[in-house]
Write a protein that holds these residues in place. Structure first.
Motif, PDB file in Angstrom:
ATOM      1  N   THR A   4       0.866  -1.181   0.000  1.00  0.00           N
ATOM      2  CA  THR A   4       0.000   0.000   0.000  1.00  0.00           C
ATOM      3  C   THR A   4       0.899   1.226   0.000  1.00  0.00           C
ATOM      4  N   SER A   5       0.660   2.117  -0.953  1.00  0.00           N
ATOM      5  CA  SER A   5       1.507   3.309  -1.047  1.00  0.00           C
ATOM      6  C   SER A   5       0.892   4.475  -0.289  1.00  0.00           C
ATOM      7  N   VAL A   6       1.747   5.170   0.415  1.00  0.00           N
ATOM      8  CA  VAL A   6       1.361   6.408   1.092  1.00  0.00           C
ATOM      9  C   VAL A   6       2.204   7.509   0.464  1.00  0.00           C
ATOM     10  N   GLU A   7       1.530   8.545  -0.042  1.00  0.00           N
ATOM     11  CA  GLU A   7       2.264   9.588  -0.759  1.00  0.00           C
ATOM     12  C   GLU A   7       2.039  10.964  -0.146  1.00  0.00           C
ATOM     13  N   PHE A   8       3.094  11.650   0.059  1.00  0.00           N
ATOM     14  CA  PHE A   8       3.017  13.045   0.490  1.00  0.00           C
ATOM     15  C   PHE A   8       4.384  13.676   0.238  1.00  0.00           C
ATOM     16  N   THR A   9       4.408  14.978   0.292  1.00  0.00           N
ATOM     17  CA  THR A   9       5.678  15.695   0.137  1.00  0.00           C
ATOM     18  C   THR A   9       6.097  16.245   1.493  1.00  0.00           C
ATOM     19  N   PRO A  10       7.198  15.729   2.037  1.00  0.00           N
ATOM     20  CA  PRO A  10       7.643  16.240   3.335  1.00  0.00           C
ATOM     21  C   PRO A  10       8.203  17.656   3.185  1.00  0.00           C
ATOM     22  N   ALA A  11       7.452  18.616   3.662  1.00  0.00           N
ATOM     23  CA  ALA A  11       7.806  20.024   3.454  1.00  0.00           C
ATOM     24  C   ALA A  11       8.543  20.628   4.648  1.00  0.00           C
ATOM     25  N   ALA A  12       8.854  19.811   5.626  1.00  0.00           N
ATOM     26  CA  ALA A  12       9.601  20.299   6.793  1.00  0.00           C
ATOM     27  C   ALA A  12      10.728  19.321   7.084  1.00  0.00           C
ATOM     28  N   SER A  13      11.864  19.853   7.508  1.00  0.00           N
ATOM     29  CA  SER A  13      12.970  18.960   7.848  1.00  0.00           C
ATOM     30  C   SER A  13      12.918  18.641   9.340  1.00  0.00           C
ATOM     31  N   GLY A  14      13.553  17.522   9.678  1.00  0.00           N
ATOM     32  CA  GLY A  14      13.567  17.104  11.072  1.00  0.00           C
ATOM     33  C   GLY A  14      13.261  15.624  11.191  1.00  0.00           C
ATOM     34  N   SER A  15      13.037  15.168  12.419  1.00  0.00           N
ATOM     35  CA  SER A  15      12.706  13.769  12.678  1.00  0.00           C
ATOM     36  C   SER A  15      11.234  13.666  13.058  1.00  0.00           C
ATOM     37  N   PHE A  16      10.527  12.789  12.364  1.00  0.00           N
ATOM     38  CA  PHE A  16       9.089  12.638  12.591  1.00  0.00           C
ATOM     39  C   PHE A  16       8.775  11.168  12.837  1.00  0.00           C
ATOM     40  N   THR A  17       7.901  10.941  13.788  1.00  0.00           N
ATOM     41  CA  THR A  17       7.551   9.574  14.133  1.00  0.00           C
ATOM     42  C   THR A  17       6.353   9.114  13.318  1.00  0.00           C
ATOM     43  N   PHE A  18       6.417   7.869  12.876  1.00  0.00           N
ATOM     44  CA  PHE A  18       5.200   7.254  12.341  1.00  0.00           C
ATOM     45  C   PHE A  18       4.891   6.026  13.183  1.00  0.00           C
ATOM     46  N   THR A  19       3.613   5.765  13.342  1.00  0.00           N
ATOM     47  CA  THR A  19       3.191   4.799  14.361  1.00  0.00           C
ATOM     48  C   THR A  19       1.943   4.036  13.941  1.00  0.00           C
ATOM     49  N   CYS A  20       1.652   2.985  14.700  1.00  0.00           N
ATOM     50  CA  CYS A  20       0.326   2.377  14.664  1.00  0.00           C
ATOM     51  C   CYS A  20      -0.599   3.310  15.449  1.00  0.00           C
ATOM     52  N   PRO A  21      -1.899   3.098  15.388  1.00  0.00           N
ATOM     53  CA  PRO A  21      -2.814   4.063  16.029  1.00  0.00           C
ATOM     54  C   PRO A  21      -2.631   4.197  17.542  1.00  0.00           C
ATOM     55  N   MET A  22      -2.039   3.207  18.179  1.00  0.00           N
ATOM     56  CA  MET A  22      -1.857   3.301  19.633  1.00  0.00           C
ATOM     57  C   MET A  22      -0.466   3.779  20.026  1.00  0.00           C
ATOM     58  N   ASN A  23       0.353   4.109  19.039  1.00  0.00           N
ATOM     59  CA  ASN A  23       1.687   4.611  19.341  1.00  0.00           C
ATOM     60  C   ASN A  23       2.620   3.529  19.877  1.00  0.00           C
ATOM     61  N   MET A  24       2.251   2.279  19.693  1.00  0.00           N
ATOM     62  CA  MET A  24       3.057   1.201  20.270  1.00  0.00           C
ATOM     63  C   MET A  24       4.198   0.803  19.344  1.00  0.00           C
ATOM     64  N   ILE A  25       3.910   0.794  18.066  1.00  0.00           N
ATOM     65  CA  ILE A  25       4.924   0.441  17.076  1.00  0.00           C
ATOM     66  C   ILE A  25       5.360   1.755  16.424  1.00  0.00           C
ATOM     67  N   GLN A  26       6.645   2.011  16.438  1.00  0.00           N
ATOM     68  CA  GLN A  26       7.112   3.317  15.981  1.00  0.00           C
ATOM     69  C   GLN A  26       8.243   3.206  14.968  1.00  0.00           C
ATOM     70  N   GLY A  27       8.224   4.133  14.051  1.00  0.00           N
ATOM     71  CA  GLY A  27       9.331   4.309  13.132  1.00  0.00           C
ATOM     72  C   GLY A  27       9.656   5.792  13.065  1.00  0.00           C
ATOM     73  N   THR A  28      10.795   6.102  12.462  1.00  0.00           N
ATOM     74  CA  THR A  28      11.214   7.502  12.380  1.00  0.00           C
ATOM     75  C   THR A  28      11.483   7.873  10.929  1.00  0.00           C
ATOM     76  N   LEU A  29      10.845   8.956  10.515  1.00  0.00           N
ATOM     77  CA  LEU A  29      11.125   9.526   9.193  1.00  0.00           C
ATOM     78  C   LEU A  29      12.045  10.722   9.400  1.00  0.00           C
ATOM     79  N   VAL A  30      13.246  10.626   8.864  1.00  0.00           N
ATOM     80  CA  VAL A  30      14.191  11.739   8.970  1.00  0.00           C
ATOM     81  C   VAL A  30      14.169  12.500   7.656  1.00  0.00           C
ATOM     82  N   VAL A  31      13.767  13.752   7.708  1.00  0.00           N
ATOM     83  CA  VAL A  31      13.688  14.587   6.512  1.00  0.00           C
ATOM     84  C   VAL A  31      14.868  15.532   6.507  1.00  0.00           C
ATOM     85  N   LYS A  32      15.703  15.418   5.466  1.00  0.00           N
ATOM     86  CA  LYS A  32      16.902  16.264   5.364  1.00  0.00           C
ATOM     87  C   LYS A  32      16.706  17.346   4.322  1.00  0.00           C
ATOM     88  N   GLU A  33      17.370  18.460   4.560  1.00  0.00           N
ATOM     89  CA  GLU A  33      17.300  19.603   3.640  1.00  0.00           C
ATOM     90  C   GLU A  33      17.856  19.213   2.274  1.00  0.00           C
TER      91      GLU A  33
END
Ligand SMILES: [Cu+2]
Length: 145
Positions: free
Chosen positions: A116-145
């Motif tokens: 399943t594809s999720v598409e968006f344009t990350p318009a801000a730099s930094g570290s952002f968390t992605f999670t399951c709805p309960m915040n139990m499973i976490q990943g980090t999206l690092v957006v670089k300039e």
């Protein structure tokens, strides 16, 4: 009384697990998700790995994230202001069937055993968390300039 504290912890664990399962019930079988959460919670050490998006011929940066007892890679490095396509390879039936990027106002349901594809344009730099709805499973999206 030696085992008293661990019994308390166990009861608390069950309570948290049930609460999480209640929130997750809308995504399918409650029983299955409950079991899955128990697995997640008992595995304190998830595999940490780092991945990078590549820019395809259409100028879209793309990456695949496998979901099987956590996100793999758990940290994904992407570039700012370039359209991003994340291909989620959901290999389990769990509350991870919904992925959230709160900072980007994205909540996407995923199809088990498919991409399943999720598409968006990350318009801000930094570290952002992605999670399951309960915040139990976490990943980090690092957006670089
Ligand atoms: Cu969850």
């Amino acid at each position: 009384m030696k085992y008293f504290p661990s019994i308390i912890v166990f009861v608390l664990f069950l309570g948290i697990n049930n609460a999480a399962n209640a929130q997750c019930g809308m995504h399918g079988s409650g029983h299955k998700q409950s079991a899955s959460h128990a697995e997640h919670s008992s595995q304190q050490q998830t595999v940490q790995s780092k991945g990078y998006a590549f820019i395809n011929d259409d100028g879209i940066q793309e990456a695949t994230i496998v979901i099987n007892d956590g996100y793999q890679p758990s940290t994904l490095v992407v570039k700012k202001n370039i359209p991003l396509r994340l291909n989620f390879d959901l290999q389990e039936e769990s509350c991870t069937g919904t992925v959230m990027f709160k900072d980007f106002h994205i909540k996407q349901e995923l199809t088990p055993y498919q991409l399943t594809s999720v598409e968006f344009t990350p318009a801000a730099s930094g570290s952002f968390t992605f999670t399951c709805p309960m915040n139990m499973i976490q990943g980090t999206l690092v957006v670089k300039e």
